[in-house]
Enzyme design. Structure first.
Site, PDB file in Angstrom:
ATOM      1  N   ASP A 200      16.228  -7.329   4.079  1.00 40.06           N
ATOM      2  CA  ASP A 200      15.453  -8.370   4.761  1.00 40.06           C
ATOM      3  C   ASP A 200      14.187  -8.701   3.967  1.00 40.06           C
ATOM      4  OD1 ASP A 200      14.056  -6.083   5.335  1.00 40.06           O
ATOM      5  OD2 ASP A 200      13.850  -6.461   7.486  1.00 40.06           O
ATOM      6  N   SER A 201      13.985  -8.012   2.837  1.00 41.33           N
ATOM      7  CA  SER A 201      12.943  -8.413   1.886  1.00 41.33           C
ATOM      8  C   SER A 201      13.160  -9.860   1.440  1.00 41.33           C
ATOM      9  CB  SER A 201      12.942  -7.478   0.667  1.00 41.33           C
ATOM     10  OG  SER A 201      14.249  -7.309   0.159  1.00 41.33           O
TER      11      SER A 201
ATOM     12  N   ASP B  90      20.936  -5.650   5.974  1.00 39.84           N
ATOM     13  CA  ASP B  90      19.829  -5.251   6.859  1.00 39.84           C
ATOM     14  C   ASP B  90      19.929  -5.937   8.211  1.00 39.84           C
ATOM     15  OD1 ASP B  90      18.116  -3.329   5.854  1.00 39.84           O
ATOM     16  OD2 ASP B  90      16.828  -4.765   4.804  1.00 39.84           O
TER      17      ASP B  90
ATOM     18  N   LYS C  93      22.086  -1.667   7.702  1.00 42.56           N
ATOM     19  CA  LYS C  93      20.925  -0.770   7.601  1.00 42.56           C
ATOM     20  C   LYS C  93      19.938  -1.170   8.688  1.00 42.56           C
ATOM     21  CE  LYS C  93      17.731  -0.989   4.124  1.00 42.56           C
ATOM     22  NZ  LYS C  93      16.480  -1.285   4.859  1.00 42.56           N
TER      23      LYS C  93
ATOM     24  N   GLU D  74      15.973   0.165  10.545  1.00 39.43           N
ATOM     25  CA  GLU D  74      14.771   0.987  10.361  1.00 39.43           C
ATOM     26  C   GLU D  74      14.510   1.837  11.596  1.00 39.43           C
ATOM     27  OE1 GLU D  74      11.475  -1.529   9.249  1.00 39.43           O
ATOM     28  OE2 GLU D  74      12.552  -2.370   7.534  1.00 39.43           O
TER      29      GLU D  74
ATOM     30  N   GLU E  85      11.424   5.415   2.214  1.00 38.70           N
ATOM     31  CA  GLU E  85      10.516   4.473   1.547  1.00 38.70           C
ATOM     32  C   GLU E  85       9.087   5.001   1.575  1.00 38.70           C
ATOM     33  OE1 GLU E  85      10.962   0.315   2.469  1.00 38.70           O
ATOM     34  OE2 GLU E  85       9.135  -0.224   1.392  1.00 38.70           O
TER      35      GLU E  85
HETATM   36  O1  KIV Z   1      14.608  -5.086   2.575  1.00 41.49           O
HETATM   37  C1  KIV Z   1      14.771  -4.390   1.567  1.00 41.49           C
HETATM   38  O2  KIV Z   1      14.898  -4.887   0.442  1.00 41.49           O
HETATM   39  C2  KIV Z   1      14.791  -2.948   1.751  1.00 41.49           C
HETATM   40  C3  KIV Z   1      14.690  -2.083   0.537  1.00 41.49           C
HETATM   41  C4  KIV Z   1      13.385  -2.244  -0.108  1.00 41.49           C
HETATM   42  C5  KIV Z   1      15.010  -0.666   0.830  1.00 41.49           C
HETATM   43  O3  KIV Z   1      14.856  -2.489   2.849  1.00 41.49           O
END
Ligand code: KIV
Length: 276
Positions: free
Chosen positions: A49-50, A88, A118, A120, A186
């Site tokens: 989600d970056s 994510d 994924k 959090e 992280e």
């Molecule tokens: O959103 C993302 O790119 C991430 C990584 C930095 C682990 O969660």
């Protein structure tokens, strides 16, 4: 992946089985061409989600939507033939209840083809991780600095120093007990990340968590020097593509202004003489 086989060559149990072996290589990707590049060298391609910041210019990951994850997830799955895509879960799509998480995780998987998600969170997300894994949704966990919690954490800080260490350890163990197949650590101090890695039976994937993790992940635009808005200490630049692109665009602009582009070789000949 072959056109005739519906099963991807690398699935979550294969990633879990890599515990303690050759380090897992993970990068993010958000588009088909970058997924193809990553696919050639990595074990896992993360649709992080970056992308909210890196691709869409948002100030944080909080504004990322399911629709954004699905659009980019589809593009990445098309480009990743061998590496396993993980997608994510965006902020607000899973925290409310296990049922909400299942509804959105199953949608992400069904609409993108990614075989895992994924999310959090540690102890407080354990019930949700157990609910998902029991229902066919493989989960990669993410503890330590959890960027979706930036406002409660008070910034993008190292998480796990001093008396926070026991909490990060407990978070990691809770996600393993709940059935996560691997876990991202992280911005966790390197010694603590090493201890978590030694105590867990699932692979740890570090980002700013030292060399003792079972694998490493970086944001691809960070390590290529394409995303330069900020540069955390844990990012190593393996290329300066942003600078190269800036030089190329400047050269193009100068050639357009001086009418040296397009040249004859970039143009099409007329078949009849043109009167001027
Ligand atoms: O959103 C993302 O790119 C991430 C990584 C930095 C682990 O969660």
């Amino acid at each position: 992946m072959s056109a005739t086989s519906p099963v991807r060559p690398v699935l979550p149990p294969d990633i879990r089985a890599r515990k303690g072996g050759e380090p897992l290589v993970v990068l993010t990707a958000y588009s088909t061409p970058v997924a193809r590049l990553v696919d050639a060298h990595c074990d896992v391609v993360l649709v992080g989600d970056s992308l909210g910041m890196v691709i869409h210019g948002l100030p944080s990951t909080l504004g990322v939507t399911m629709e954004m994850m699905i659009l980019h997830g589809r593009a990445v799955v098309r480009g990743a033939q061998r590496a396993m895509p993980v997608i994510d879960m965006p902020f607000g799509s899973y925290e409310e209840s296990p049922a909400q998480a299942f509804r959105n995780a199953s949608r992400l998987m069904a609409e993108t083809g990614a075989p895992a998600v994924k999310l959090e969170g540690g102890v407080h997300m354990a019930e949700t991780i157990a609910f998902l894994t029991a229902r066919g949704v493989p989960v990669m966990a993410h503890v330590g600095l959890t960027p979706q919690a930036v406002n409660t954490l008070g910034g993008y800080k190292v998480v796990g120093r001093d008396d926070e260490a026991a909490k990060v350890m407990a978070d990691a163990k809770a996600t393993e007990a709940a059935g996560a197949f691997s876990i991202v650590l992280e911005k966790v101090p390197a010694g603590l990340a090493g201890r978590i890695t030694a105590e867990l039976a699932i692979p740890t994937i570090g980002i700013g968590a030292g060399v003792d993790c079972d694998g490493q992940v970086l944001v691809v635009d960070d390590m290529l020097g394409l995303f330069t808005d900020f540069r955390p200490k844990f990012v190593k630049r393996y290329a300066e593509l942003g600078r190269a692109a800036d030089e190329a665009i400047a050269a193009y602009a100068a050639e357009v202004r001086s009418r040296t582009f397009p040249a004859a070789e970039h143009s099409f000949a007329d078949t009849v003489p043109v009167k001027k």
